[in-house]
Enzyme design. Structure first.
Site, PDB file in Angstrom:
ATOM      1  N   ILE A  48      20.146  -1.126   3.258  1.00  0.00           N
ATOM      2  CA  ILE A  48      18.921  -1.055   4.054  1.00  0.00           C
ATOM      3  C   ILE A  48      18.291  -2.444   4.026  1.00  0.00           C
ATOM      4  CG2 ILE A  48      17.615  -0.149   2.083  1.00  0.00           C
ATOM      5  CD1 ILE A  48      15.829   1.343   4.171  1.00  0.00           C
ATOM      6  N   ALA A  49      17.878  -2.918   5.172  1.00  0.00           N
ATOM      7  CA  ALA A  49      17.284  -4.258   5.238  1.00  0.00           C
ATOM      8  C   ALA A  49      16.364  -4.367   6.446  1.00  0.00           C
ATOM      9  CB  ALA A  49      18.372  -5.324   5.321  1.00  0.00           C
TER      10      ALA A  49
ATOM     11  N   GLU B  27      21.852   2.340  -5.266  1.00  0.00           N
ATOM     12  CA  GLU B  27      21.770   1.280  -6.268  1.00  0.00           C
ATOM     13  C   GLU B  27      20.836   0.210  -5.735  1.00  0.00           C
ATOM     14  OE1 GLU B  27      25.014   2.055  -5.181  1.00  0.00           O
ATOM     15  OE2 GLU B  27      25.499   3.369  -6.862  1.00  0.00           O
TER      16      GLU B  27
ATOM     17  N   ASN C 258      14.586  -6.114  -7.978  1.00  0.00           N
ATOM     18  CA  ASN C 258      14.069  -5.880  -6.617  1.00  0.00           C
ATOM     19  C   ASN C 258      12.971  -4.801  -6.662  1.00  0.00           C
ATOM     20  OD1 ASN C 258      13.639  -5.592  -3.893  1.00  0.00           O
ATOM     21  ND2 ASN C 258      15.800  -5.378  -3.350  1.00  0.00           N
TER      22      ASN C 258
ATOM     23  N   TYR D 199      11.517   3.203  -2.682  1.00  0.00           N
ATOM     24  CA  TYR D 199      12.333   4.362  -3.036  1.00  0.00           C
ATOM     25  C   TYR D 199      11.526   5.365  -3.875  1.00  0.00           C
ATOM     26  CZ  TYR D 199      16.037   1.130  -1.630  1.00  0.00           C
ATOM     27  OH  TYR D 199      16.820   0.258  -0.938  1.00  0.00           O
TER      28      TYR D 199
HETATM   29  C1  COA Z   1      13.125  -3.261   0.827  1.00  0.00           C
HETATM   30  C2  COA Z   1      12.821  -3.363   2.310  1.00  0.00           C
HETATM   31  C3  COA Z   1      13.954  -2.705   3.093  1.00  0.00           C
HETATM   32  C4  COA Z   1      11.515  -2.648   2.604  1.00  0.00           C
HETATM   33  O1  COA Z   1      11.267  -2.727   3.996  1.00  0.00           O
HETATM   34  P1  COA Z   1       9.772  -2.877   4.563  1.00  0.00           P
HETATM   35  O2  COA Z   1       9.862  -2.776   6.033  1.00  0.00           O
HETATM   36  O3  COA Z   1       9.154  -4.086   4.008  1.00  0.00           O
HETATM   37  O4  COA Z   1       9.109  -1.562   3.950  1.00  0.00           O
HETATM   38  P2  COA Z   1       7.708  -0.941   4.336  1.00  0.00           P
HETATM   39  O5  COA Z   1       6.960  -1.834   5.248  1.00  0.00           O
HETATM   40  O6  COA Z   1       7.970   0.434   4.800  1.00  0.00           O
HETATM   41  O7  COA Z   1       7.001  -0.885   2.934  1.00  0.00           O
HETATM   42  C5  COA Z   1       6.853  -2.082   2.191  1.00  0.00           C
HETATM   43  C6  COA Z   1       5.389  -2.321   1.859  1.00  0.00           C
HETATM   44  O8  COA Z   1       4.656  -2.575   3.031  1.00  0.00           O
HETATM   45  C7  COA Z   1       3.510  -1.734   3.068  1.00  0.00           C
HETATM   46  N1  COA Z   1       3.248  -1.400   4.465  1.00  0.00           N
HETATM   47  C8  COA Z   1       3.874  -0.464   5.179  1.00  0.00           C
HETATM   48  N2  COA Z   1       3.342  -0.416   6.413  1.00  0.00           N
HETATM   49  C9  COA Z   1       2.400  -1.369   6.468  1.00  0.00           C
HETATM   50  C10 COA Z   1       1.531  -1.843   7.474  1.00  0.00           C
HETATM   51  N3  COA Z   1       1.527  -1.293   8.706  1.00  0.00           N
HETATM   52  N4  COA Z   1       0.720  -2.877   7.206  1.00  0.00           N
HETATM   53  C11 COA Z   1       0.745  -3.440   5.968  1.00  0.00           C
HETATM   54  N5  COA Z   1       1.534  -3.034   4.970  1.00  0.00           N
HETATM   55  C12 COA Z   1       2.358  -2.011   5.207  1.00  0.00           C
HETATM   56  C13 COA Z   1       3.908  -0.540   2.275  1.00  0.00           C
HETATM   57  O9  COA Z   1       2.760   0.133   1.746  1.00  0.00           O
HETATM   58  C14 COA Z   1       4.733  -1.159   1.194  1.00  0.00           C
HETATM   59  O10 COA Z   1       3.898  -1.679   0.181  1.00  0.00           O
HETATM   60  P3  COA Z   1       4.459  -1.895  -1.304  1.00  0.00           P
HETATM   61  O11 COA Z   1       5.659  -2.822  -1.208  1.00  0.00           O
HETATM   62  O12 COA Z   1       3.309  -2.498  -2.012  1.00  0.00           O
HETATM   63  O13 COA Z   1       4.835  -0.532  -1.789  1.00  0.00           O
HETATM   64  C15 COA Z   1      12.639  -4.837   2.756  1.00  0.00           C
HETATM   65  O14 COA Z   1      11.676  -5.439   1.926  1.00  0.00           O
HETATM   66  C16 COA Z   1      13.911  -5.651   2.723  1.00  0.00           C
HETATM   67  O15 COA Z   1      14.663  -5.677   3.674  1.00  0.00           O
HETATM   68  N6  COA Z   1      14.138  -6.394   1.625  1.00  0.00           N
HETATM   69  C17 COA Z   1      15.304  -7.256   1.521  1.00  0.00           C
HETATM   70  C18 COA Z   1      16.581  -6.463   1.478  1.00  0.00           C
HETATM   71  C19 COA Z   1      16.556  -5.461   0.348  1.00  0.00           C
HETATM   72  O16 COA Z   1      16.121  -5.765  -0.751  1.00  0.00           O
HETATM   73  N7  COA Z   1      17.091  -4.254   0.626  1.00  0.00           N
HETATM   74  C20 COA Z   1      17.188  -3.194  -0.364  1.00  0.00           C
HETATM   75  C21 COA Z   1      18.455  -3.339  -1.113  1.00  0.00           C
HETATM   76  S1  COA Z   1      18.688  -2.015  -2.272  1.00  0.00           S
END
Ligand code: COA
Length: 165
Positions: A82-83, A116, A121, A128
Site C-alpha cells: 500500500i502506498a 508486515e 514505520n 493499521y
Molecule cells: C502509510 C501510508 C500508505 C498512509 O497513507 P495516507 O494517505 O497518508 O493515510 P491517511 O491520510 O489515510 O492517514 C494518515 C494520516 O493523515 C491524517 N488525515 C487523514 N485525512 C486527512 C485530511 N483530510 N486532512 C489532514 N489529515 C488527514 C490521518 O488522521 C492520519 O493521521 P496519523 O498519521 O496521525 O494517524 C502512506 O503514508 C505511505 O504511502 N507511506 C509510504 C509507503 C508505506 O510506508 N507504505 C506502507 C508499507 S507497510
C-alpha cells in the site's frame, strides 16, 4: 472517510504498472518491487481462481496517486502493498485504499487479514491500528536489502452479532 473529493479507486491493470513503479520507487527507495513482481501479481488478479485484488488511484498527468494490493488464500488475506504519493499523504487516501482491500477481503470470506510493516514505520502502523490491526510478532531481517525487521499485524473480521451462534 473522505479525502476531500480525491480520485476514485479503480482496478489496477497492466498499463498502470509503469506509473505505479514510479511511485513505488519514490516511496520504497531501498526495496522497491521489480516490474516482474507487479506483472506476476496482476496475472493472479483475473479469472475464476483469482487471488489478488489490486487498486489504483489516478494522479495528475497519468501519474499514480496511490495503489494497494491484497492476496487471498482460503479464509486468510495479506496486504501485499500500500502506498500513497508523498504529496497526497495525510489526506485520507491511504485509509480509502485500505478500506477497499478490507472490503475485498470480506467479500472473499476472509476472517483474518495479515500484513508486515517495518518496525520503524510508525505512520503506517497508526493507520493499521486505526483499522483494528493488532501486533502479532516481529520477523527479524524481513526487509532486504537493509536488514530491517518487520512487525506482523493481524485484523480479525468484526462479527456483527458475536453473541449469536
Ligand atoms: C502509510 C501510508 C500508505 C498512509 O497513507 P495516507 O494517505 O497518508 O493515510 P491517511 O491520510 O489515510 O492517514 C494518515 C494520516 O493523515 C491524517 N488525515 C487523514 N485525512 C486527512 C485530511 N483530510 N486532512 C489532514 N489529515 C488527514 C490521518 O488522521 C492520519 O493521521 P496519523 O498519521 O496521525 O494517524 C502512506 O503514508 C505511505 O504511502 N507511506 C509510504 C509507503 C508505506 O510506508 N507504505 C506502507 C508499507 S507497510
Amino acid at each position: 472517510m473522505t479525502d476531500g473529493g480525491g480520485p476514485g479507486l479503480r482496478e489496477m491493470r497492466w498499463w498502470d504498472i509503469e506509473p505505479v513503479l514510479e511511485l513505488e520507487r519514490a516511496v520504497f527507495p531501498e526495496d522497491a518491487w521489480s516490474p516482474g513482481m507487479f506483472w506476476s501479481e496482476l496475472a493472479l488478479a483475473h479469472g475464476p481462481r483469482r487471488s489478488r485484488h489490486y487498486v489504483v488511484a489516478d494522479g495528475p498527468g497519468g501519474a499514480a496517486a496511490g495503489y494497494a494490493g491484497l492476496a487471498v488464500a482460503g479464509d486468510q488475506a495479506d496486504v501485499q502493498t500500500i502506498a500513497v504519493a508523498p504529496d497526497r499523504q495525510g489526506t485520507g487516501l491511504g485509509a480509502r485504499l485500505l478500506t477497499e482491500l478490507l472490503t475485498a477481503a470480506g467479500v472473499a470470506g476472509c476472517g483474518e487479514v495479515f500484513l508486515e510493516v517495518r518496525v520503524d514505520n510508525t505512520r503506517a502502523q497508526r493507520l493499521y491500528t486505526r483499522f483494528g490491526f493488532e501486533p502479532l510478532g516481529i520477523r527479524r531481517g524481513y526487509y532486504q536489502p537493509g536488514n530491517h525487521d518487520a512487525l506482523v499485524m493481524r485484523r480479525t473480521a468484526p462479527h456483527d452479532h458475536p453473541d449469536e451462534s
